[in-house]
Enzyme design. Structure first.
Site, mmCIF file in Angstrom:
data_model
loop_
_atom_site.group_PDB
_atom_site.id
_atom_site.type_symbol
_atom_site.label_atom_id
_atom_site.label_comp_id
_atom_site.label_asym_id
_atom_site.label_seq_id
_atom_site.Cartn_x
_atom_site.Cartn_y
_atom_site.Cartn_z
ATOM 1 C CG ASP A 118 -4.537 -12.822 -47.743
ATOM 2 O OD1 ASP A 118 -5.460 -11.999 -47.541
ATOM 3 O OD2 ASP A 118 -3.535 -12.897 -47.010
HETATM 4 C C1 NOJ Z 1 -4.829 -9.666 -45.924
HETATM 5 C C2 NOJ Z 1 -4.170 -10.438 -44.854
HETATM 6 O O1 NOJ Z 1 -3.019 -11.074 -45.344
HETATM 7 C C3 NOJ Z 1 -5.044 -11.476 -44.177
HETATM 8 O O2 NOJ Z 1 -4.384 -11.934 -43.030
HETATM 9 C C4 NOJ Z 1 -6.388 -10.903 -43.866
HETATM 10 O O3 NOJ Z 1 -7.165 -11.870 -43.182
HETATM 11 C C5 NOJ Z 1 -7.053 -10.472 -45.150
HETATM 12 N N1 NOJ Z 1 -6.236 -9.478 -45.821
HETATM 13 C C6 NOJ Z 1 -8.448 -9.921 -44.925
HETATM 14 O O4 NOJ Z 1 -8.396 -8.699 -44.305
#
Ligand code: NOJ
Length: 733
Positions: A289
């Protein structure tokens, strides 16, 4: 995701020609960096937004004027494997650089958060799950794939399939709710919709199932917080949707931010290598993430960024989202041998395989005619699917004395800021909607020909105007109050300790009710709210969530009876926040809650849900009878008769539950095993059948082993997790 022998050979040949730097480049994901256009550092800007020094709108304006670095030089030099951009022309330009100006011409995999639709925004996932409609789940995913591919996005960071049982957590909005079976069916359908239509390379994308794993179990519902649980709970509740997604061939997975039992998922070798890639057989790759590899230093599991990068790579984390740690440290570590070359080769092989499967080496570009076609507006079929999804996702929680539906002859006073704000209909994680496509409740009611006068009176934020509320009541036959949460009140980093209606909305309802006129509450929100007070005082409540761009059409159709609500809750609603986490399928206790003192209960609130999982009313009524169960070979066949006993056509969602009455581990009081949507005309009856393979009756133990144990089972078929007809059966396997 399967590759032909020829495609696999292509990957191997390419891998053989890559330098170490080029390989590490493939493991690096970039997003446009904001390089200027405002006077303060970007992190400060985010803080200013968070603490309210600048509004969302000001932030948007600043961002729109900011300069972006799209990393063209890095792409040219082979230092970027993936980008996160949603502009089709920019994407074409970047792909051209990657294909024509980098040494090996490897296309980019372009990822984006397309969670509940792209420009066609569908209901938030917790709402869509209330339709219990696998065909809908698949259709909306497919449309999201087609629209994102038309914008150069070939990788969707979806579906989000975190089981979530604590509605304080803001991200309950993004996933299919609290139940592992519904979550698994949702996951499968989403993967099919995103990935399976290969009639044209423009019709599919790679899915990215997230967040692996147990993110929804963050302690106290506080986002990013620690999680800990037994192996059996992990396997029975949090892993099933991921297992299902992998069985359906999901191409990629995003690891979760949280630690699980002390090891952050980002560097959790057991989760990534043993379970995901080993037991579940993930063929594609795992991405971290955002910033998560760096966060392993804050977790206190890595001394510094280098250490975090080494641990992540060894654990099986194939791609780094946004930290540059792989880019900066992996080369030296590979040369030293701390990160063996096989680890790097494995990651790159997986990433290239997904790119090959996507057809990117042949043609990663979006044709100009397609870009132009979308610029003209949304095709009617897309709008139609948004309407269908919104119609099916609403849940009628309460409807005393058949207050709903309203008639077109009634004078409606529409109340609440949320009712007239097209910017609020899409909910969290909607990034590509256009205001011209969005229909507010007010616009929907007006277009549907209702006699409606509008009185804002206030909303979830700020003050309320009680005098205006009195005026709203004066001229009305009925008052419709749209209350709930703004889209920013759910989603990432939006946990709340008090899940009642925010602001002074309860006071507003009280004032409206004082008039003695009938009041309908239309809820517009991203989480199960604590509705004890509202359930006691407001005669009719329609849960409308954030329904997407056609929210207003759907709510108007439900209020006026053109659509008969059919949704059933994908998550239980508490009376008060203190009941969280709350879910219907909780393990049996030695002292089940009851009226007597020494049982599992509270002194100051009920022990069970106000509106349980699976609950949802209709403008008609349904009766269940003649439940039968037979063992046929290795299956159980259940039949039941359902009759529409009212005067309107309607759709009932029949639910089959099981209880393993006695087992070697404490089992849930009830577990959903199947469901079916049944359309019935007034007076019509249908016999429906569920077929359950015997091997679906087991559970995972604390070694992660699946057990089928002989004994007594109780099965219930009914309209919710609380009601139904039951039969018991003693089974040997
Ligand atoms: C943080 C989030 O937790 C995730 O769900 C998302 O896909 C990514 N950032 C990318 O934006």
């Amino acid at each position: 995701m399967t590759l032909t022998q020829e495609q696999k050979q292509f990957v191997e040949d390419l891998l053989g020609r890559m330098t170490l730097e080029e390989k590490i480049g493939q493991m690096n994901q970039e997003s446009p960096s904001i390089v200027g256009g405002f006077d303060v550092p970007f992190s400060e800007l985010i803080e200013m937004l968070t603490d309210g020094r600048i509004s969302q709108e000001e932030f948007g304006r600043i961002m729109a004027s900011a300069k972006q670095d799209l990393h063209e030089d890095d792409i040219r030099a082979g230092r970027v494997g993936s980008m996160m951009v949603n502009d089709p022309r920019q994407n074409n330009t970047l792909q051209k650089i990657a294909m024509e100006e980098s040494r090996l011409g490897i296309p980019l995999i372009i990822g984006f958060d397309v969670i509940h639709g792209f420009r066609s925004v569908f209901p938030i996932a917790i709402a869509e799950a209330c339709s219990f409609d696998d065909d809908l789940f698949e259709s909306t995913a497919h449309m999201a794939a087609v629209e994102s591919r038309a914008h150069g996005i070939n990788w969707n960071f979806a579906p989000m399939i975190d089981a979530a049982r604590d509605s304080r957590w803001g991200r309950v909005s993004e996933g299919p709710g609290e139940d592992p079976l519904l979550g698994s069916r949702f996951a499968r359908a989403k993967i099919r919709g995103l990935q399976n239509d290969h009639s044209s390379p423009l019709n599919y994308v790679a899915a990215c199932t997230k967040h692996f794993v147990a993110y929804g179990a963050c302690e106290s519902g506080r986002d990013y917080n620690t999680t800990s649980m037994s192996v059996s709970q992990l396997y029975n509740v949090y892993l099933p949707a991921f297992r299902a997604a992998m069985e359906e061939g999901a191409a990629t997975v995003m690891a979760a931010f949280n630690d699980l039992n002390g090891v952050p998922c980002t560097v959790n070798r057991h989760l990534l290598r043993d379970i995901l890639k080993g037991e579940f057989g993930l063929e594609g790759f795992v991405v971290s993430d955002a910033n998560a590899i760096r966060e392993c230093v804050s977790h206190g599991i890595a001394e510094d960024e280098r250490d975090a990068g080494v641990q992540a790579a060894l654990a099986g984390m194939d791609m780094d989202m946004g930290t540059h740690i792989y880019l900066e440290h992996l080369k030296a570590e590979a040369e030293k041998g701390t990160v063996p070359m096989e680890v790097i080769d494995e990651a790159v092989r997986r990433i290239l395989s997904v790119k090959v499967w996507l057809g990117l080496f042949e043609d990663p570009f979006v044709p100009e005619e397609l870009i132009a076609a979308y610029e003209k507006g949304l095709p009617e079929a897309h709008v139609g699917l948004c309407r269908r999804a919104a119609n099916e996702s609403m849940v009628l929680l309460k409807n005393d004395n058949h207050l709903l539906p309203l008639s077109r002859g009634q004078k409606i006073s529409l109340v609440g800021n949320l009712a007239d704000n097209p910017d609020e209909v899409c909910g969290a994680w909607a990034m590509a909607w256009k205001r011209e496509d969005c229909v507010s409740v007010r616009a929907g009611l007006e277009a549907a020909g209702a006699q409606v006068s509008y009185y804002p009176c206030g909303g979830p934020e700020g003050e309320i105007d009680l005098e205006e509320a009195d005026r709203a009541c004066e001229n009305a036959d009925v008052i419709v109050a749209v209350v709930g949460e703004t889209d920013a009140m759910s989603g990432e980093a939006s946990s709340r300790t008090d899940t009642t209606l925010p602001g002074r909305q309860r006071e507003l309802l009280e004032r409206l009710l004082r008039s003695g006129k009938p009041v309908v509450a239309v809820l517009m929100n991203g989480r199960p709210l604590a509705l004890g007070w509202e359930a006691e005082h407001v005669p009719a409540i329609l849960e409308a969530w954030h329904l997407g761009i056609r929210m207003g059409d759907a709510v108007a159709a439900a209020l006026l009876g053109d659509v008969n609500p059919s949704g059933k809750l994908s998550s239980s609603f508490p009376y008060v926040t203190g009941q969280c986490p709350l879910y219907y399928n909780h393990p049996s206790t030695g002292r089940p809650g009851s009226k007597s003192k020494f049982t599992s209960r509270y002194l100051d609130a009920p022990w069970d849900a106000l509106y349980p999982f699976g609950h949802g009313l209709s403008y008609t009524s349904f009766a269940y009878d003649d439940m039968q169960v037979h063992k046929i070979g290795q299956c159980l066949e259940f039949t039941v008769r359902i009759r529409n006993t009212g005067e309107r056509a309607g759709t009932e969602i029949a639910q089959l539950y099981m209880q393993d009455v006695s087992a070697s581990l404490v089992r849930p009081v009830r577990e959903l095993k199947d469901y079916r949507r049944v359309e019935l005309k007034p007076g019509e009856e249908k016999k429906i059948t569920f077929v359950l393979p015997l091997d679906a009756l087991g559970f995972y133990d604390n070694e992660g082993k699946y057990r089928l144990e002989d004994g007594l089972f109780r099965f219930t078929i009914g309209p919710s997790s609380r009601e139904g007809l039951s039969k018991e059966l003693r089974l040997t396997f």
